[in-house]
Design a protein around this motif. Structure first.
Motif, PDB file in Angstrom:
ATOM      1  N   LEU A  19       0.823  -1.208   0.000  1.00  0.00           N
ATOM      2  CA  LEU A  19       0.000   0.000   0.000  1.00  0.00           C
ATOM      3  C   LEU A  19       0.861   1.263   0.000  1.00  0.00           C
ATOM      4  CD1 LEU A  19      -2.803  -0.964   2.563  1.00  0.00           C
ATOM      5  CD2 LEU A  19      -2.955  -0.966   0.065  1.00  0.00           C
ATOM      6  N   VAL A  20       1.840   1.329   0.899  1.00  0.00           N
ATOM      7  CA  VAL A  20       2.682   2.521   0.974  1.00  0.00           C
ATOM      8  C   VAL A  20       3.542   2.634  -0.281  1.00  0.00           C
ATOM      9  CG1 VAL A  20       4.493   3.684   2.280  1.00  0.00           C
ATOM     10  CG2 VAL A  20       2.651   2.518   3.488  1.00  0.00           C
ATOM     11  N   THR A  39      11.773   0.570   3.695  1.00  0.00           N
ATOM     12  CA  THR A  39      11.305   0.063   2.397  1.00  0.00           C
ATOM     13  C   THR A  39      10.846   1.189   1.479  1.00  0.00           C
ATOM     14  OG1 THR A  39       8.963  -0.255   3.015  1.00  0.00           O
ATOM     15  CG2 THR A  39      10.528  -2.002   3.600  1.00  0.00           C
ATOM     16  N   THR A  40      10.907   2.429   1.962  1.00  0.00           N
ATOM     17  CA  THR A  40      10.501   3.596   1.169  1.00  0.00           C
ATOM     18  C   THR A  40      11.664   4.566   1.088  1.00  0.00           C
ATOM     19  OG1 THR A  40       9.613   4.729   3.130  1.00  0.00           O
ATOM     20  CG2 THR A  40       8.090   3.337   1.867  1.00  0.00           C
ATOM     21  N   ARG A  41      11.559   5.526   0.175  1.00  0.00           N
ATOM     22  CA  ARG A  41      12.660   6.474  -0.012  1.00  0.00           C
ATOM     23  C   ARG A  41      12.244   7.929   0.142  1.00  0.00           C
ATOM     24  NH1 ARG A  41      16.197   5.225  -5.229  1.00  0.00           N
ATOM     25  NH2 ARG A  41      17.425   6.829  -4.143  1.00  0.00           N
ATOM     26  N   SER A  42      10.998   8.274  -0.202  1.00  0.00           N
ATOM     27  CA  SER A  42      10.646   9.688  -0.293  1.00  0.00           C
ATOM     28  C   SER A  42       9.359  10.073   0.421  1.00  0.00           C
ATOM     29  CB  SER A  42      10.523  10.093  -1.773  1.00  0.00           C
ATOM     30  OG  SER A  42      11.741   9.886  -2.463  1.00  0.00           O
ATOM     31  N   SER A  70       7.884   2.485  11.504  1.00  0.00           N
ATOM     32  CA  SER A  70       9.322   2.231  11.572  1.00  0.00           C
ATOM     33  C   SER A  70       9.709   0.994  10.771  1.00  0.00           C
ATOM     34  CB  SER A  70       9.758   2.069  13.030  1.00  0.00           C
ATOM     35  OG  SER A  70       9.760   3.315  13.698  1.00  0.00           O
ATOM     36  N   ARG A  71       8.809   0.024  10.696  1.00  0.00           N
ATOM     37  CA  ARG A  71       9.066  -1.154   9.866  1.00  0.00           C
ATOM     38  C   ARG A  71       9.024  -0.800   8.383  1.00  0.00           C
ATOM     39  NH1 ARG A  71       9.810  -4.242   6.539  1.00  0.00           N
ATOM     40  NH2 ARG A  71       9.490  -6.508   6.454  1.00  0.00           N
ATOM     41  N   VAL A 124      15.113   6.703  11.312  1.00  0.00           N
ATOM     42  CA  VAL A 124      15.006   5.524  10.459  1.00  0.00           C
ATOM     43  C   VAL A 124      14.596   5.910   9.041  1.00  0.00           C
ATOM     44  CG1 VAL A 124      13.737   3.372  10.095  1.00  0.00           C
ATOM     45  CG2 VAL A 124      14.530   3.973  12.378  1.00  0.00           C
ATOM     46  N   SER A 125      13.726   6.919   8.926  1.00  0.00           N
ATOM     47  CA  SER A 125      13.235   7.353   7.613  1.00  0.00           C
ATOM     48  C   SER A 125      14.075   8.460   6.996  1.00  0.00           C
ATOM     49  CB  SER A 125      11.786   7.842   7.742  1.00  0.00           C
ATOM     50  OG  SER A 125      11.729   9.012   8.545  1.00  0.00           O
TER      51      SER A 125
END
Length: 390
Positions: free
Chosen positions: A40-41, A86-89, A81-82, A116-117
């Motif tokens: 989804l994200v 797995t994402t970048r932007s 946080s999990r 973390v992000s």
């Protein structure tokens, strides 16, 4: 109207409609898996959306008030946080219930998420007078009195204030890490916050260094007039559900007045997003049919708290353009009725339509959530010569 419209989505289980878990393509059995939320994200990020809101509550999610079906949910802060690596932007804004949680714990968790992000964290502060949620903790009871909503909003404002102070309790250059002298931090650049409010007091300082964004984005929902004051006095981002344009203007004015009364001349005024519950399809007739089937799945019509749009992605682009033209409205938060179908319609049909109208970005131009929203990195409250930790 802004050059580019800011668009976000709220992700809630199988969708924002209580019958979504029975819709074709629903992933009800996958709600507690990381893969479900990653998909989804990832879809939202592929559509270049500004951020996602991860819904959370201490109440069981019920399909409909007349049913006994109930499901649990994952902790949205831990989930964010999990998902962050797995994402970048895309920005990640989990929900924290200010009524029943401690600001010190939330400040640490959101600071961690920001690290973390790499600067894409926020938090949506939620309040609740639900007696069933209060009974889970056993510490508080709420009278059946509308005035309690003002008290909860005031408490949430204190909560937001403490978050900001704790994030600022480490100055940006407090970490020395000098191997030769053995000094890891400059203790003069760590600060007690010494906050005392009606519901809690916090001495501080934080145990996590100042986050990459300085202060992660604080958001609140303007469900009641007292919430609008909370947005104006303590939030960076507010979500409103106006009935019409005039109602939106009144909300903008109320938030602006609260901002001015609080003396927040230096801090950017809160950005306001209009909430829209959406059911999308290739034609209006198909969208109407989808909504009717969702209502049947929930054993009766569902009326969301926000405005409702049922129609095509092109029609939704028209609706978004109408709201974005209201002075003081910065963006739209969409609530997909059923996931993943409505989310895909947003990212793969609505976004290209907005782009054709030159209303949406072609790529991410910033690396932080504050950057996506056009918010400056705030200066440190304590970096003005105040005494450090003794």
């Amino acid at each position: 109207m802004t050059e580019h419209v800011r668009v976000a989505v709220a992700l809630d289980g199988c969708g924002s409609h209580p019958g979504a878990w029975r819709a074709p393509g629903a992933r009800a059995n996958a709600l507690t898996t990381a893969a479900h939320w990653q998909q989804l994200v990832g879809e939202a990020e592929a559509g270049l959306l500004d951020f996602v809101i991860l819904a959370d509550t201490f109440a069981l999610h019920r399909g409909h008030p007349r049913t006994d079906r109930a499901t649990g949910g994952l902790d949205s802060v831990l989930l964010a946080s999990r998902l962050a690596p797995t994402t970048r932007s895309i920005g990640l804004i989990p929900t924290a219930t200010a009524t029943h949680t401690e600001p010190f714990h939330v400040s640490k968790a959101i600071a961690t998420l920001d690290y973390v992000s790499q600067g894409r964290a926020g938090v949506l502060l939620r309040t609740t007078a639900d007696p069933d949620e209060a009974a889970l903790f056993g510490r508080r009871r709420f009278p059946d009195d509308p005035a309690v909503l003002a008290d909860l909003a005031s408490e949430a404002l204190d909560f937001a204030t403490v978050l900001g102070l704790l994030w600022d309790s480490w100055e940006d250059d407090a970490e020395i890490r000098d191997v030769a002298t053995g000094r890891f931090v400059d203790r003069d650049k760590l600060h007690y916050i010494d906050f005392a409010g009606d519901q809690f007091s916090v001495r501080g300082p934080a145990i996590t260094p100042r986050p990459p964004q300085g202060r992660p984005v604080i958001a609140a929902t303007g469900a009641h007039p007292t919430d609008l004051r909370l947005i104006g006095r303590g939030a960076d981002l507010g979500f409103i559900s106006p009935r019409d344009v005039d109602d939106a203007v009144r909300a903008v004015d109320a938030v602006g007045t609260a901002h001015s009364d609080a003396g927040r001349e230096i801090t950017d005024p809160a950005l306001l997003f209009v909430d829209l519950f959406v059911v999308l399809a290739a034609s209006e007739a198909e969208a109407d049919d989808r909504r009717a089937r969702l209502d049947d799945s929930a054993d009766g019509p569902f009326t969301p708290d926000s405005a409702v749009f049922t129609g095509t992605p092109v029609g939704l682009a028209d609706e978004i353009e109408r709201w974005a033209a209201v002075a003081g409205i910065s963006g739209i938060r969409l609530h997909p009725a059923a996931l993943p179908e409505d989310l895909r319609a947003i990212t793969r049909e609505l976004v290209p339509e907005l782009r054709r109208r030159n209303l949406f970005r072609d790529e991410y131009s910033h690396s932080t959530l504050r950057g996506h929203l056009g918010l400056a990195r705030p200066s440190n409250y304590f970096a003005t010569g105040k005494a450090g930790v003794a």
